[in-house]
Motif scaffolding. Structure first.
Motif, PDB file in Angstrom:
ATOM      1  N   UNK A 225       0.983  -1.175  -0.111  1.00  9.04           N
ATOM      2  CA  UNK A 225       0.364  -0.072   0.589  1.00  9.04           C
ATOM      3  C   UNK A 225       0.798   1.236  -0.278  1.00  9.04           C
ATOM      4  N   UNK A 226       1.932   1.184   0.843  1.00 10.93           N
ATOM      5  CA  UNK A 226       2.517   2.510   0.490  1.00 10.93           C
ATOM      6  C   UNK A 226       3.544   2.368  -0.698  1.00 10.93           C
ATOM      7  N   UNK A 227       3.860   1.079  -1.591  1.00 11.68           N
ATOM      8  CA  UNK A 227       4.464   1.407  -2.848  1.00 11.68           C
ATOM      9  C   UNK A 227       4.086   1.993  -3.662  1.00 11.68           C
TER      10      UNK A 227
ATOM     11  N   UNK B 130       1.224   6.800  -6.255  1.00 12.92           N
ATOM     12  CA  UNK B 130       0.292   7.768  -6.751  1.00 12.92           C
ATOM     13  C   UNK B 130       0.788   9.407  -7.083  1.00 12.92           C
ATOM     14  N   UNK B 131       1.457   9.307  -5.735  1.00 16.15           N
ATOM     15  CA  UNK B 131       2.039  10.554  -5.565  1.00 16.15           C
ATOM     16  C   UNK B 131       2.725  10.868  -7.002  1.00 16.15           C
ATOM     17  N   UNK B 132       3.454  10.337  -6.896  1.00 18.44           N
ATOM     18  CA  UNK B 132       4.285  10.961  -8.482  1.00 18.44           C
ATOM     19  C   UNK B 132       3.468  10.276 -10.176  1.00 18.44           C
ATOM     20  N   UNK B 133       2.040  10.143  -9.372  1.00 19.47           N
ATOM     21  CA  UNK B 133       1.017  10.539 -10.929  1.00 19.47           C
ATOM     22  C   UNK B 133       1.239   9.261 -11.482  1.00 19.47           C
ATOM     23  N   UNK B 134       1.958   8.333 -11.631  1.00 23.62           N
ATOM     24  CA  UNK B 134       2.399   6.944 -11.745  1.00 23.62           C
ATOM     25  C   UNK B 134       1.898   5.944 -11.011  1.00 23.62           C
ATOM     26  N   UNK B 135       0.367   5.488 -10.993  1.00 20.82           N
ATOM     27  CA  UNK B 135      -0.383   4.436 -10.426  1.00 20.82           C
ATOM     28  C   UNK B 135       0.399   3.136 -10.214  1.00 20.82           C
ATOM     29  N   UNK B 136       0.213   2.638  -9.389  1.00 20.90           N
ATOM     30  CA  UNK B 136       0.563   1.423  -9.520  1.00 20.90           C
ATOM     31  C   UNK B 136      -0.280  -0.359  -8.730  1.00 20.90           C
TER      32      UNK B 136
END
Length: 113
Positions: free
Chosen positions: A35-37, A42-48
């Protein structure tokens, strides 16, 4: 092996192979750090996705274990857990989660044949 199955095995008299221990520890990291990853990405604009978070954690652990990935030792697994916790800033997690994670990983490593 699913992490719940590994915990059952770790609590039994059965030995755990080093590869099973590695995979179980990886499962712990994905469960706890996944979840942390995903939030960080997401904060960097690259959802995982869950799969991408698992892949990312696997890449980190492979880097920490290096050539011992296929044949990890107890010592290498114990060291990888500490280093991965540091890399993932696990000290920022709630204390009860830190304690449970440490207890589970230590139990898994202690049962490694």
């Amino acid at each position: 092996m699913h992490i719940k199955q590994m915990l059952t095995k770790a609590r039994s008299d059965a030995a755990i192979t080093p590869v099973e221990a590695r995979d179980a520890m990886l499962g712990c990291f994905v469960t706890i750090h996944g979840e942390t990853l995903k939030r960080g990405a997401a904060l960097l604009g690259k959802p995982l996705s869950d799969e991408q978070a698992e892949h990312h954690a696997t890449v980190i652990m492979k880097g920490l274990l290096g050539p011992q990935w296929d044949r990890p030792t107890k010592a290498a697994l114990a060291d990888a857990r500490i280093r991965m916790d540091q890399k993932m800033n696990f000290s920022q997690a709630p204390q009860d989660l830190q304690d449970l994670h440490e207890q589970v990983c230590n139990l898994i490593v202690s049962k490694t044949a």
